[in-house]
Design a protein around this motif. Structure first.
Motif, short mmCIF file in Angstrom:
data_model
loop_
_atom_site.label_atom_id
_atom_site.label_comp_id
_atom_site.label_asym_id
_atom_site.label_seq_id
_atom_site.Cartn_x
_atom_site.Cartn_y
_atom_site.Cartn_z
N ASP A 1 -4.70 6.25 -2.51
CA ASP A 1 -4.62 5.81 -3.90
C ASP A 1 -5.65 4.70 -4.12
O ASP A 1 -5.60 3.67 -3.46
N PRO A 2 -6.60 4.90 -5.03
CA PRO A 2 -7.66 3.90 -5.23
C PRO A 2 -7.15 2.54 -5.68
O PRO A 2 -7.82 1.53 -5.49
N ARG A 3 -5.95 2.48 -6.22
CA ARG A 3 -5.38 1.19 -6.64
C ARG A 3 -5.09 0.28 -5.46
O ARG A 3 -4.91 -0.92 -5.63
N THR A 4 -5.04 0.85 -4.26
CA THR A 4 -4.69 0.05 -3.08
C THR A 4 -5.92 -0.51 -2.35
O THR A 4 -5.77 -1.20 -1.35
N ALA A 5 -7.12 -0.23 -2.86
CA ALA A 5 -8.35 -0.63 -2.16
C ALA A 5 -8.39 -2.13 -1.86
O ALA A 5 -8.75 -2.55 -0.75
N ARG A 6 -8.03 -2.96 -2.82
CA ARG A 6 -8.06 -4.41 -2.61
C ARG A 6 -7.09 -4.81 -1.50
O ARG A 6 -7.42 -5.63 -0.65
N GLN B 1 -6.00 -2.90 0.91
CA GLN B 1 -6.50 -2.38 2.18
C GLN B 1 -7.58 -3.31 2.75
O GLN B 1 -7.63 -3.54 3.96
N MET C 1 2.64 1.83 -3.33
CA MET C 1 1.73 2.22 -4.41
C MET C 1 1.19 3.64 -4.23
O MET C 1 0.42 4.11 -5.06
N ILE D 1 0.84 -1.21 0.00
CA ILE D 1 0.00 0.00 0.00
C ILE D 1 0.87 1.25 0.00
O ILE D 1 0.62 2.19 -0.77
#
Length: 88
Positions: A58-63, A65, A53, A50
């Motif tokens: 950053d929305p790319r880290t949602a999974r 998180q 990135m 996380i």
């Protein structure tokens, strides 16, 4: 503690042995069994991903998180003392 069987969401490696882990910020130590250590390392690895990135915003880290939240919740429910010493 009900932490002898890996939760269904856990996809990481399950170690054969536990060990004593030291909180790098407080210096406090806690002995983890093999499953606890496996999930602890998984949580720390996700946290590193996380950060690399771009952080939690950053929305790319949602999974990542979401997976990290599962690991933290597992610790709170299965070994609250270890959670308080190592992850809180």
């Amino acid at each position: 503690m009900n932490n002898t069987k890996a939760p269904s969401w856990f996809t990481g490696e399950i170690y054969e042995h536990g060990k004593v882990v030291k909180n790098p910020y407080s210096g406090r130590e806690f002995e983890l069994n093999a499953l606890e250590l496996s999930i602890y390392d998984y949580v720390l690895g996700l946290n590193n991903i996380i950060q690399e990135m771009g952080g939690a915003m950053d929305p790319r880290t949602a999974r990542f998180q979401g997976e990290m939240a599962k690991g933290l919740s597992w610790f709170r429910n299965n070994n609250a003392e270890a959670y308080m010493v190592l992850l809180d």
